[in-house]
Every structure is written in structure tokens, then in C-alpha cells.
Design an enzyme around this catalytic site. Structure first.
Site, PDB file in Angstrom:
ATOM      1  N   ASP A  39      35.223 -23.519   5.333  1.00  0.00           N
ATOM      2  CA  ASP A  39      34.141 -23.572   6.323  1.00  0.00           C
ATOM      3  C   ASP A  39      32.711 -22.811   5.660  1.00  0.00           C
ATOM      4  O   ASP A  39      33.069 -21.631   4.915  1.00  0.00           O
ATOM      5  CB  ASP A  39      34.512 -22.489   7.573  1.00  0.00           C
ATOM      6  CG  ASP A  39      33.597 -22.887   8.884  1.00  0.00           C
ATOM      7  OD1 ASP A  39      34.046 -23.578   9.672  1.00  0.00           O
ATOM      8  OD2 ASP A  39      32.417 -22.395   8.526  1.00  0.00           O
ATOM      9  N   ASN A  88      38.203 -26.948  18.831  1.00  0.00           N
ATOM     10  CA  ASN A  88      37.384 -26.637  19.959  1.00  0.00           C
ATOM     11  C   ASN A  88      36.648 -27.962  20.561  1.00  0.00           C
ATOM     12  O   ASN A  88      36.403 -28.965  19.571  1.00  0.00           O
ATOM     13  CB  ASN A  88      36.049 -25.969  19.303  1.00  0.00           C
ATOM     14  CG  ASN A  88      36.331 -24.497  19.021  1.00  0.00           C
ATOM     15  OD1 ASN A  88      37.062 -23.736  19.698  1.00  0.00           O
ATOM     16  ND2 ASN A  88      36.007 -24.132  17.965  1.00  0.00           N
ATOM     17  N   VAL A 147      30.327 -29.638  15.833  1.00  0.00           N
ATOM     18  CA  VAL A 147      30.224 -30.944  14.913  1.00  0.00           C
ATOM     19  C   VAL A 147      31.030 -31.693  15.732  1.00  0.00           C
ATOM     20  O   VAL A 147      32.202 -31.616  16.068  1.00  0.00           O
ATOM     21  CB  VAL A 147      30.884 -30.416  13.442  1.00  0.00           C
ATOM     22  CG1 VAL A 147      30.919 -31.750  12.646  1.00  0.00           C
ATOM     23  CG2 VAL A 147      30.134 -29.589  12.722  1.00  0.00           C
ATOM     24  N   HIS A 152      37.880 -31.688  14.091  1.00  0.00           N
ATOM     25  CA  HIS A 152      38.353 -30.679  12.931  1.00  0.00           C
ATOM     26  C   HIS A 152      39.252 -29.596  13.699  1.00  0.00           C
ATOM     27  O   HIS A 152      39.031 -29.269  14.613  1.00  0.00           O
ATOM     28  CB  HIS A 152      37.228 -30.056  12.073  1.00  0.00           C
ATOM     29  CG  HIS A 152      36.205 -29.716  13.271  1.00  0.00           C
ATOM     30  ND1 HIS A 152      35.135 -30.196  13.771  1.00  0.00           N
ATOM     31  CD2 HIS A 152      35.930 -28.300  13.567  1.00  0.00           C
ATOM     32  CE1 HIS A 152      34.353 -29.498  14.727  1.00  0.00           C
ATOM     33  NE2 HIS A 152      35.030 -28.213  14.410  1.00  0.00           N
ATOM     34  N   HIS A 193      40.493 -25.535  12.782  1.00  0.00           N
ATOM     35  CA  HIS A 193      40.138 -24.516  11.804  1.00  0.00           C
ATOM     36  C   HIS A 193      41.414 -23.903  11.536  1.00  0.00           C
ATOM     37  O   HIS A 193      42.424 -23.439  12.369  1.00  0.00           O
ATOM     38  CB  HIS A 193      39.227 -23.415  12.685  1.00  0.00           C
ATOM     39  CG  HIS A 193      38.032 -23.846  13.076  1.00  0.00           C
ATOM     40  ND1 HIS A 193      36.906 -23.622  12.750  1.00  0.00           N
ATOM     41  CD2 HIS A 193      37.704 -24.647  14.425  1.00  0.00           C
ATOM     42  CE1 HIS A 193      35.671 -24.258  13.266  1.00  0.00           C
ATOM     43  NE2 HIS A 193      36.182 -24.833  14.333  1.00  0.00           N
TER      44      HIS A 193
END
Ligand code: AMP
Ligand code: ZN
Length: 115
Positions: A31, A88, A97, A101, A103
Site C-alpha cells: 500500500d 471496505n 478505489v 482489494h 488489505h
């Protein structure tokens, strides 16, 4: 591949990413704004806008993402102490974004509940 998607551009090599893992289905890169000593994004190569856009055809893909998260945590030495995997979905959850994805966060104590 979706036009103007920053993660599609990282996956295609159009913009740089610090890759730490790649296979036929997912990539993982660091990240840009890390929130923990280990902050890796695990991203499917397939452009999927949000978690709400997943279909049953993606069930294996999501399972694979968690396998990759565990492998990276293990390989980087964080598995025993613990790690967190976060996705999220939509604005209130903090999604910025629009290519799903996950994290992977590790290397420090996490608080609960998350902010
Ligand atoms: P989210 O807020 O869950 O959508 O997460 C998006 C994440 O992407 C944030 O943690 C950003 O720091 C990260 N990010 C944005 N642009 C880049 C980039 N070019 N390379 C790596 N990470 C990025
Ligand atoms: Zn994309």
C-alpha cells in the site's frame, strides 16, 4: 481491465507497484500509504467494482485471496502474532478505489472495533 482504474493500471504495469506476490488470479503489492508495518493489498486481476458485485462465479477467487493473505502473513513472519484482512465496501466503509482489494495488515497491535 477497466479504463481509469488505478489498480488495473498497476496490474498491467502501466503504473508502478511494489509487487510481493503474483499468480494467475491475484496480485499483491504494498500500500502507498501504509497503516501498519506490513500493509499489503491483495487484488484480483479481474476488475470487480465492489464486494456487492461478486457473484457465485467468484467464490473460489475470494477463497483464494484468503489463502494468499495467510501465505504472505506466514512468509513475512506475522502469522503467529496475528494479522488482519480488511475489505471496505462503498463510501461509508472507506472504499476509495473501485476495484475490490483486501488489505493485509500486520506488525502492530490492532484495536477493536476498527475506526
Ligand atoms: P480503500 O480505501 O479500501 O479503497 O483502499 C485503497 C487503498 O489503496 C488505500 O489504502 C491507498 O493507500 C491505496 N492506494 C491508492 N493508490 C495506490 C497506489 N498507486 N499504489 C498502492 N496503493 C495505493
Ligand atoms: Zn480495475
Amino acid at each position: 481491465m477497466s479504463d481509469n482504474c488505478i489498480f488495473c493500471k498497476i496490474i498491467s504495469g502501466e503504473i508502478p507497484g511494489k509487487f510481493i506476490y503474483q499468480d494467475d488470479y491475484v496480485v499483491a503489492f504494498e500500500d502507498l500509504n501504509p497503516q501498519a508495518p506490513c500493509h499489503v493489498l491483495i487484488v484480483p486481476r479481474k476488475h470487480i467494482r465492489t464486494t456487492l458485485d461478486l457473484t457465485t462465479a467468484d467464490n473460489e477467487l475470494v477463497g483464494h485471496i484468503y489463502q494468499v493473505a495467510g501465505k504472505i502473513a506466514h512468509d513475512q513472519g506475522f502469522a503467529d502474532d496475528g494479522f488482519r484482512v480488511v475489505n471496505n465496501c462503498n463510501e461509508a466503509a472507506g472504499q476509495t478505489v473501485w476495484h475490490i482489494h483486501f488489505h493485509l495488515l500486520a506488525g502492530r497491535d490492532m484495536i477493536w472495533p476498527p475506526g
